[in-house]
Design an enzyme around this catalytic site. Structure first.
Site, short mmCIF file in Angstrom:
data_model
loop_
_atom_site.label_atom_id
_atom_site.label_comp_id
_atom_site.label_asym_id
_atom_site.label_seq_id
_atom_site.Cartn_x
_atom_site.Cartn_y
_atom_site.Cartn_z
N THR A 1 1.89 -1.60 8.95
CA THR A 1 2.39 -2.75 9.90
C THR A 1 2.86 -3.53 9.33
O THR A 1 3.06 -4.57 10.13
CB THR A 1 1.42 -2.17 11.22
OG1 THR A 1 0.67 -2.82 10.29
CG2 THR A 1 1.89 -1.01 11.80
N GLY A 2 2.66 -4.34 8.02
CA GLY A 2 2.22 -5.59 7.88
C GLY A 2 1.07 -6.61 8.30
O GLY A 2 1.08 -7.54 7.78
N GLY B 1 -2.55 -5.84 8.68
CA GLY B 1 -3.57 -5.34 7.61
C GLY B 1 -3.07 -6.36 6.54
O GLY B 1 -4.21 -7.08 6.08
N CYS C 1 2.77 -3.07 4.17
CA CYS C 1 2.29 -2.10 4.61
C CYS C 1 2.98 -1.43 6.00
O CYS C 1 4.23 -1.57 6.24
CB CYS C 1 0.59 -2.62 4.82
SG CYS C 1 0.56 -3.34 6.45
N HIS D 1 6.89 -31.22 10.30
CA HIS D 1 6.05 -29.35 9.84
C HIS D 1 4.70 -29.76 8.59
O HIS D 1 3.66 -28.93 8.75
CB HIS D 1 7.02 -28.20 9.42
CG HIS D 1 8.35 -28.58 10.87
ND1 HIS D 1 7.69 -28.03 12.20
CD2 HIS D 1 9.59 -28.46 11.00
CE1 HIS D 1 8.83 -28.35 12.56
NE2 HIS D 1 9.83 -28.28 12.39
N HIS E 1 9.38 -23.63 9.17
CA HIS E 1 8.27 -24.94 10.19
C HIS E 1 7.19 -24.41 9.49
O HIS E 1 6.33 -25.75 9.30
CB HIS E 1 8.33 -23.89 11.22
CG HIS E 1 9.70 -24.42 12.22
ND1 HIS E 1 9.71 -24.30 13.70
CD2 HIS E 1 10.64 -25.20 12.14
CE1 HIS E 1 10.40 -24.30 13.88
NE2 HIS E 1 11.34 -25.58 13.16
N ASP F 1 0.93 -0.65 -0.04
CA ASP F 1 -0.64 -0.15 -0.25
C ASP F 1 0.48 1.35 0.08
O ASP F 1 2.10 1.35 -0.25
CB ASP F 1 -0.58 -0.13 0.96
CG ASP F 1 -0.36 0.04 2.63
OD1 ASP F 1 1.00 0.28 2.62
OD2 ASP F 1 -1.12 0.49 3.25
N HIS F 2 0.80 1.90 -0.23
CA HIS F 2 1.16 3.33 0.28
C HIS F 2 1.91 4.17 0.79
O HIS F 2 3.20 4.29 0.82
CB HIS F 2 0.27 4.61 0.16
CG HIS F 2 -0.68 4.78 1.74
ND1 HIS F 2 -2.02 4.43 1.52
CD2 HIS F 2 -0.70 5.20 2.59
CE1 HIS F 2 -2.24 4.48 2.37
NE2 HIS F 2 -1.75 5.00 3.75
#
Length: 147
Positions: free
Chosen positions: A70-71, A73, A68, A136, A101, A11-12
């Site tokens: 924060t990562g 969303g 984004c 895993h 994992h 995103d922006h």
């Protein structure tokens, strides 16, 4: 052995970091699909997260990078697409372990939370770490998305 195609979307808030990582990938010889955004103007991260996840789930790219502010969303949006396993990482250890994992196929980063060097280090760990398989595999299968 050829390098996997890596799709990128942001995103922006993640626009600048996405471009930096895109250029880094190209310099290292990775085939890259840049899915945007292509300007710093305000856009909606769910649109870009979904597009990236669909590109990876459909096999147009083997791996993805979502960015984004924060990562959070963009990783939530990406994980709504079956076949996408996006992992939000803040350090090299989490980037390594999400591949080893969890067989993550999308690395999510928060441009406002980590520095450029940490982002580069996360990308390197994500790209260079193979899925360990073994015990895993059954755990990844329980995520409901094919490994």
């Amino acid at each position: 052995m050829s390098k996997p195609t890596v799709a990128l979307a942001a995103d922006h808030a993640g626009f600048e970091l996405k471009n930096l990582l895109r250029d880094e990938l190209k310099a290292q010889g990775y085939p890259v699909l840049d899915l945007g955004t292509n300007a710093p103007d305000s856009v909606d991260y769910p649109d870009f997260g979904r597009k990236l996840a669909q590109t990876v789930a459909d096999g147009q790219a083997q791996l993805g990078v979502a960015v984004c502010g924060t990562g959070i969303g963009i990783s939530i949006a990406a994980n709504r697409v079956p076949g996408c396993r996006a992992a939000l990482c803040h350090d090299v250890t989490s980037a390594h372990l999400c591949r080893e994992h969890n067989d993550a196929n999308v690395l999510a980063l928060g441009a406002r939370l980590i520095g450029v060097e940490t982002a580069r280090d996360c990308l390197k760990a994500f790209l260079e770490t193979p899925f360990a398989g073994g015990r895993h595999t059954r755990r990844v299968e329980k995520l409901g998305q094919p490994a």
